[in-house]
Design a protein around this motif. Structure first.
Motif, PDB file in Angstrom:
ATOM      1  N   PHE A   1       7.220  17.735 -11.298  1.00 48.67           N
ATOM      2  CA  PHE A   1       7.570  16.472 -11.018  1.00 48.67           C
ATOM      3  C   PHE A   1       6.856  15.592 -10.074  1.00 48.67           C
ATOM      4  N   SER A   2       7.153  14.374  -9.938  1.00 51.59           N
ATOM      5  CA  SER A   2       6.543  13.382  -8.896  1.00 51.59           C
ATOM      6  C   SER A   2       7.707  13.202  -7.933  1.00 51.59           C
ATOM      7  N   TYR A   3       7.265  13.222  -6.576  1.00 50.62           N
ATOM      8  CA  TYR A   3       7.870  12.925  -5.646  1.00 50.62           C
ATOM      9  C   TYR A   3       7.658  11.856  -4.808  1.00 50.62           C
ATOM     10  N   ASN A   4       6.902  10.772  -5.434  1.00 53.05           N
ATOM     11  CA  ASN A   4       6.527   9.584  -4.836  1.00 53.05           C
ATOM     12  C   ASN A   4       7.497   8.584  -4.750  1.00 53.05           C
ATOM     13  N   THR A   5       8.364   8.488  -5.625  1.00 55.80           N
ATOM     14  CA  THR A   5       9.576   7.486  -5.420  1.00 55.80           C
ATOM     15  C   THR A   5      10.982   8.191  -4.595  1.00 55.80           C
ATOM     16  N   ILE A   6      10.869   7.648  -3.300  1.00 56.49           N
ATOM     17  CA  ILE A   6      11.830   8.185  -2.585  1.00 56.49           C
ATOM     18  C   ILE A   6      13.195   7.529  -2.644  1.00 56.49           C
ATOM     19  N   LYS A   7      14.285   8.045  -3.208  1.00 54.99           N
ATOM     20  CA  LYS A   7      15.498   7.288  -3.320  1.00 54.99           C
ATOM     21  C   LYS A   7      16.402   7.274  -2.131  1.00 54.99           C
ATOM     22  N   ASP A   8      16.336   8.241  -1.333  1.00 54.67           N
ATOM     23  CA  ASP A   8      17.085   8.440  -0.105  1.00 54.67           C
ATOM     24  C   ASP A   8      16.738   9.557   0.632  1.00 54.67           C
TER      25      ASP A   8
ATOM     26  N   ILE B   1       9.773   7.968   6.643  1.00 54.38           N
ATOM     27  CA  ILE B   1       9.895   6.715   5.789  1.00 54.38           C
ATOM     28  C   ILE B   1       9.741   7.217   4.460  1.00 54.38           C
ATOM     29  N   GLY B   2      10.685   6.565   3.808  1.00 48.88           N
ATOM     30  CA  GLY B   2      10.388   6.751   2.220  1.00 48.88           C
ATOM     31  C   GLY B   2      10.013   5.377   1.520  1.00 48.88           C
ATOM     32  N   THR B   3       9.108   5.744   0.452  1.00 50.86           N
ATOM     33  CA  THR B   3       8.517   4.790  -0.076  1.00 50.86           C
ATOM     34  C   THR B   3       8.994   4.612  -1.811  1.00 50.86           C
ATOM     35  N   GLN B   4       8.669   3.556  -2.371  1.00 50.60           N
ATOM     36  CA  GLN B   4       9.076   3.316  -3.486  1.00 50.60           C
ATOM     37  C   GLN B   4       8.213   4.009  -4.486  1.00 50.60           C
ATOM     38  N   GLU B   5       6.710   4.064  -4.156  1.00 56.94           N
ATOM     39  CA  GLU B   5       5.578   4.760  -5.025  1.00 56.94           C
ATOM     40  C   GLU B   5       4.695   5.600  -4.489  1.00 56.94           C
ATOM     41  N   ASN B   6       4.591   5.846  -3.080  1.00 57.37           N
ATOM     42  CA  ASN B   6       3.839   6.578  -2.414  1.00 57.37           C
ATOM     43  C   ASN B   6       4.449   7.816  -1.627  1.00 57.37           C
ATOM     44  N   GLY B   7       5.628   8.185  -1.929  1.00 56.70           N
ATOM     45  CA  GLY B   7       6.336   9.368  -1.202  1.00 56.70           C
ATOM     46  C   GLY B   7       6.823   9.158   0.127  1.00 56.70           C
ATOM     47  N   LEU B   8       6.771  10.302   0.805  1.00 51.44           N
ATOM     48  CA  LEU B   8       7.455  10.309   2.108  1.00 51.44           C
ATOM     49  C   LEU B   8       6.327  10.479   3.287  1.00 51.44           C
ATOM     50  N   PHE B   9       6.582   9.526   4.449  1.00 48.64           N
ATOM     51  CA  PHE B   9       5.656   9.662   5.399  1.00 48.64           C
ATOM     52  C   PHE B   9       6.374   9.906   6.855  1.00 48.64           C
ATOM     53  N   SER B  10       5.762  10.122   7.700  1.00 47.15           N
ATOM     54  CA  SER B  10       6.426  10.450   9.136  1.00 47.15           C
ATOM     55  C   SER B  10       5.439   9.896  10.151  1.00 47.15           C
ATOM     56  N   THR B  11       6.223   9.338  11.219  1.00 44.08           N
ATOM     57  CA  THR B  11       5.356   9.058  12.388  1.00 44.08           C
ATOM     58  C   THR B  11       6.111   9.454  13.679  1.00 44.08           C
ATOM     59  N   THR B  12       5.760   9.005  14.816  1.00 41.75           N
ATOM     60  CA  THR B  12       6.746   9.171  16.018  1.00 41.75           C
ATOM     61  C   THR B  12       6.956   8.023  16.704  1.00 41.75           C
ATOM     62  N   LEU B  13       8.127   8.225  17.530  1.00 43.20           N
ATOM     63  CA  LEU B  13       8.565   7.210  18.343  1.00 43.20           C
ATOM     64  C   LEU B  13       7.456   6.813  19.392  1.00 43.20           C
ATOM     65  N   SER B  14       6.744   7.854  19.769  1.00 40.63           N
ATOM     66  CA  SER B  14       5.813   7.949  20.903  1.00 40.63           C
ATOM     67  C   SER B  14       4.604   7.402  20.334  1.00 40.63           C
ATOM     68  N   ASN B  15       4.272   7.656  19.259  1.00 40.12           N
ATOM     69  CA  ASN B  15       2.685   7.221  18.639  1.00 40.12           C
ATOM     70  C   ASN B  15       2.985   6.800  17.446  1.00 40.12           C
TER      71      ASN B  15
ATOM     72  N   THR C   1       4.606  14.242   1.463  1.00 40.28           N
ATOM     73  CA  THR C   1       4.959  14.281  -0.190  1.00 40.28           C
ATOM     74  C   THR C   1       4.581  15.644  -0.738  1.00 40.28           C
ATOM     75  N   PRO C   2       5.428  16.412  -1.375  1.00 44.28           N
ATOM     76  CA  PRO C   2       5.102  17.503  -2.017  1.00 44.28           C
ATOM     77  C   PRO C   2       3.917  17.065  -3.293  1.00 44.28           C
ATOM     78  N   ASN C   3       3.088  18.010  -3.630  1.00 43.45           N
ATOM     79  CA  ASN C   3       2.006  17.783  -4.658  1.00 43.45           C
ATOM     80  C   ASN C   3       2.668  17.616  -5.818  1.00 43.45           C
ATOM     81  N   GLY C   4       2.155  16.586  -6.773  1.00 42.78           N
ATOM     82  CA  GLY C   4       2.811  16.554  -7.983  1.00 42.78           C
ATOM     83  C   GLY C   4       1.898  15.451  -8.645  1.00 42.78           C
ATOM     84  N   PRO C   5       2.430  14.943  -9.906  1.00 46.29           N
ATOM     85  CA  PRO C   5       1.870  13.837 -10.519  1.00 46.29           C
ATOM     86  C   PRO C   5       2.262  12.575 -10.053  1.00 46.29           C
ATOM     87  N   VAL C   6       1.639  11.477 -10.511  1.00 44.25           N
ATOM     88  CA  VAL C   6       1.737  10.149  -9.862  1.00 44.25           C
ATOM     89  C   VAL C   6       3.143   9.598 -10.342  1.00 44.25           C
TER      90      VAL C   6
END
Length: 759
Positions: A29-36, A302-316, A324-329
């Motif tokens: 399955f694709s995990y690129n579209t993060i709904k929530d 941060i969830g995105t519509q087509e690129n999966g889930l990203f993270s950053t930090t408040l300090s940087n 994002t887990p490995n999967g098809p587009v």
């Protein structure tokens, strides 16, 4: 007759269901579209289109939950994790609620909302979850439903529109002892959370009538955001203006003592006093549309519509990590093609009427032998749009060709786009009288001499070949009466080098350049070929040289492809089976999307709404009908099927994701030198079957205990035999070493293997 046939077949076969052994299935399955997204103190939960995953914030371990584990395959709208009850709630666009017990992994499908008779089917979407005192207040498109986490049951439903009417509730929050609810296009309402009669709409007070989009308690403040993108805080029941965002928020939540507001391009983070402390403008390295965001400690997800889930930090906040887990587009895969242990996927498509517009600009995905996925972005594909078919060069599997139903033929060499064939460098033709170059290449197949044959729709010469010496040649198909209105589907090549081409108006067209460019058609009607419809979508030549033809209204079989060389007329036959003593036509009136022949000459037939039929070589026996109701298929709309001839894994692409079935569909080997039994040893936690692969066709396989007592025997049909580790299908065998004796059909070759069973 269609429904009666399907119902009776379903009663006769063995359902797999979710009690079946999960080891037989795998999900891609694709995990690129993060709904929530949601979180506990230790895990981040992210919902994609019809699957979700959770990440351990301490170890970074990621686990995925899909239809293989029991999800429905329906479109997810919300996810919420209750840390107090260790339950994860998955809300869907159709109102389905799935409750996952994180302690043991069990799932409860709650259909109360789906089955509400007073609510229209298109008004049952779950929009938001809010937990308070063991109850979850579920905002839906018709009102608020209350779910008791302790007893896993629904309670009351609050219809709080004007006069108690249905009204779309977008979000709820708890503030100063009141439940606040945003009713779309109606206003912001509130009611005491301790009021025992909230089912009475009169108990709900209109706080402020306006077109609000969200409401959220922020410590000692209550804020609401309207569809005009302006944020207000409430002093009593009076809104006071705070700020206006450049875009309407897609998600508003309170986490880690901060108000987090996500818009398509920004994440705005405020402290408890509504002072902005951070604004994230973009994710480094990609152009993404944002859907939601939350915090765990210092980490911002941060969830995105087509690129999966990203993270950053408040300090940087300038450094981003892709979670994002490995999967098809995408989940909606249009075509797949295997080569050795590699699987290629494309996502371009066309409508039922072969219309590719609006054009797709999607990437290509490739899965390697270790089940890792590689992405080839559209920007690297030489502007090839709407990619619909794949052909791997059998003589050089590093060369892969992708049919574009708009741009021509794309050649890949060593995992890179090497050339785009169009009207300037090939015989391929554009559709006449169009302002733009529209070259619709679809079906593709290599012949035994290494030549690649492709179809070219809506032009005068519909068949083209790229010779192994890089020279092009085109052919007009005399069997096609109106080529400028005809679209072509799949193409297969038989042992005689006859090309069989599916069309949407002319049935199946056979062509052979080695016999004076001979061309014949198999069409609808008793005197034309006996097809049930001239719109053919799938064709396959089996191991007995029969041509299987799938149309939009049923199945036909040409008894022998050799008849093309000698007969002037070709007639196909329906497959007639007996049901309760009555003759029935197999797959009567079914829209058949694909037919694949496995190593045992059995057929896997995909349909446009009834799942996958797995039938015997002659069609007289239906082994299984896999549907989303009785198997991990996420949808009954099948787009493509592909079998890995080495492993027997059957890949099934649907409009909602891809799964595979690990059956016995391997070809027979030429000798017995590579026989493998796996798993070996069989450990106590394993509940599946032992696969014995590398067999020759029609091998005799005997399994005995160490004392020579026979516990199982089977004649292989193809290259694999499955043993359920039982004594002839009855009781399970005891722990110990078991001998596997294999002999060829003529008895000249033999092999002995061992397998250890640990109970």
């Amino acid at each position: 007759m269609k429904n009666v046939f399907l119902h009776s077949i379903v009663l006769l076969i063995t359902f797999f269901g979710y009690s079946q052994e999960k080891q037989m299935w795998e999900g891609y399955f694709s995990y690129n579209t993060i709904k929530d997204i949601s979180q506990s103190s230790t895990h981040l939960y992210a919902a994609a289109e019809n699957a979700y995953f959770k990440k351990n914030s301490a170890t970074n371990e990621v686990s995925k939950t899909t239809t293989i584990e029991g999800l429905s395959g329906e479109n997810i709208s919300q996810v919420y994790h209750s840390e107090a009850f260790k339950k994860t709630l998955i809300g869907h666009e159709n109102g389905l609620l799935i409750v996952v017990n994180d302690t043991d992994g069990t799932m409860l499908n709650v259909v109360d909302i789906v089955n509400k008779p007073s609510v229209p089917q298109n008004k049952k979407r779950i929009n938001h979850f809010m937990e308070h005192n063991g109850k979850v207040y579920i905002a839906t498109d018709f009102g608020i439903c209350v779910y008791d986490l302790a007893i896993s049951e629904f309670g009351d439903t609050y219809f709080i529109g004007a006069g108690g009417a249905n009204v779309e509730i977008l979000q709820t929050t708890l503030f100063n002892g009141f439940i606040y609810a945003v009713a779309s296009g109606y206003g912001l309402l509130k009611a005491s959370v301790t009021n025992p009669n909230l089912i009475d709409y009169n108990q709900w007070t209109m706080v402020y009538a306006a077109n609000w989009g969200s409401v959220q308690a922020v410590g000692t403040e209550l804020i609401a955001i309207g569809f005009g993108a302006a944020m207000f805080k409430f002093v009593g029941d009076t809104p006071q203006y705070v700020t206006t965002f450049s875009q309407i928020p897609t998600d508003v939540r309170y986490s880690e003592g901060r108000l987090i507001i996500t818009t398509q391009d920004f994440v705005h983070i405020y402290n408890g006093q509504l002072v902005k402390i951070l604004q994230i403008n973009n994710i480094t390295g990609i152009t993404a549309k944002l859907t939601c965001a939350t915090m765990m400690g210092d980490t911002i997800y941060i969830g995105t519509q087509e690129n999966g889930l990203f993270s950053t930090t408040l300090s940087n906040p300038t450094v981003f990590v892709d979670n994002t887990p490995n999967g098809p587009v995408k989940n909606k895969i249009f075509a797949i093609q295997s080569a050795s242990n590699i699987l290629w996927t494309v996502y371009g498509d066309y409508s039922r009427n072969y219309n590719p517009y609006p054009l797709d600009s999607y990437a290509i995905s490739k899965m390697d032998a270790d089940k890792n996925w590689k992405l080839f972005p559209y920007s690297d594909l030489l502007n090839a749009k709407s990619l619909t078919r794949i052909a791997v060069n059998p003589a050089n599997q590093k060369q892969v060709y992708f049919s574009s139903y708009y741009s021509g033929l794309l050649k890949f060499d060593n995992d890179a786009a090497a050339k785009l064939y169009n009207r300037s460098n090939s015989t391929l033709q554009t559709i006449p009288n169009l302002a733009q170059d529209d070259i619709r290449v679809n079906g593709s197949a290599f012949d035994k001499n290494g030549n690649l044959w492709v179809t070219n729709s809506l032009v005068a010469t519909g068949l083209h070949v790229l010779r192994s010496n890089e020279q092009w040649q085109s052919f007009a198909l005399s069997g096609v009466q109106e080529p400028l209105t005809n679209s072509y589907g799949r193409i297969v090549i038989d042992k005689n080098s006859t090309k069989w081409i599916a069309t949407n108006h002319e049935g199946v067209v056979g062509f052979n350049e080695n016999h004076n460019n001979r061309s014949l058609s198999i069409k609808e009607g008793q005197d034309e070929g006996n097809l049930p419809d001239n719109d053919v979508r799938s064709i396959a030549v089996d191991n007995k040289n029969k041509l299987w033809i799938g149309t939009t209204h049923g199945l036909r079989v040409l008894p022998s492809v050799d008849s093309f060389l000698t007969n002037n007329e070709l007639n196909s036959n329906a497959i007639i089976i007996l049901e309760d003593g009555l003759a029935q036509e197999l797959l009567y009136q079914q829209f058949i999307t694909d037919i694949v022949v496995d190593g045992s000459d059995n057929k896997w037939i995909g349909t446009a709404g009834s799942g996958v039929f797995f039938i015997s070589s002659d069609g007289q026996k239906t082994f299984n009908i896999f549907t989303k109701e009785n198997s991990p298929l996420p949808s009954n709309v099948i787009t493509d099927i592909e079998i890995n001839s080495q492993t027997g894994e059957v890949f099934i692409a649907t409009e909602s994701g891809m799964v595979s079935y690990k059956g016995t569909s391997t070809k027979g080997a030429e000798n017995l030198e590579n026989i493998i039994a796996f798993p070996n040893p069989v450990r106590p936690e394993f509940n599946g079957s032992v696969a014995i692969t590398g067999l020759m066709n029609k091998c005799n396989v005997k399994i005995t205990d160490i004392e020579g007592n026979l516990v199982y025997e089977e004649i292989s049909a193809g290259g694999t035999v499955m043993w359920d580790t039982k004594v002839f299908g009855k009781s399970k065998v005891a722990s110990g070493v078991y001998m596997i004796f294999v002999s060829s059909e003529d008895g000249l070759l033999s092999k002995v293997k061992k397998v250890m069973i640990v109970r």
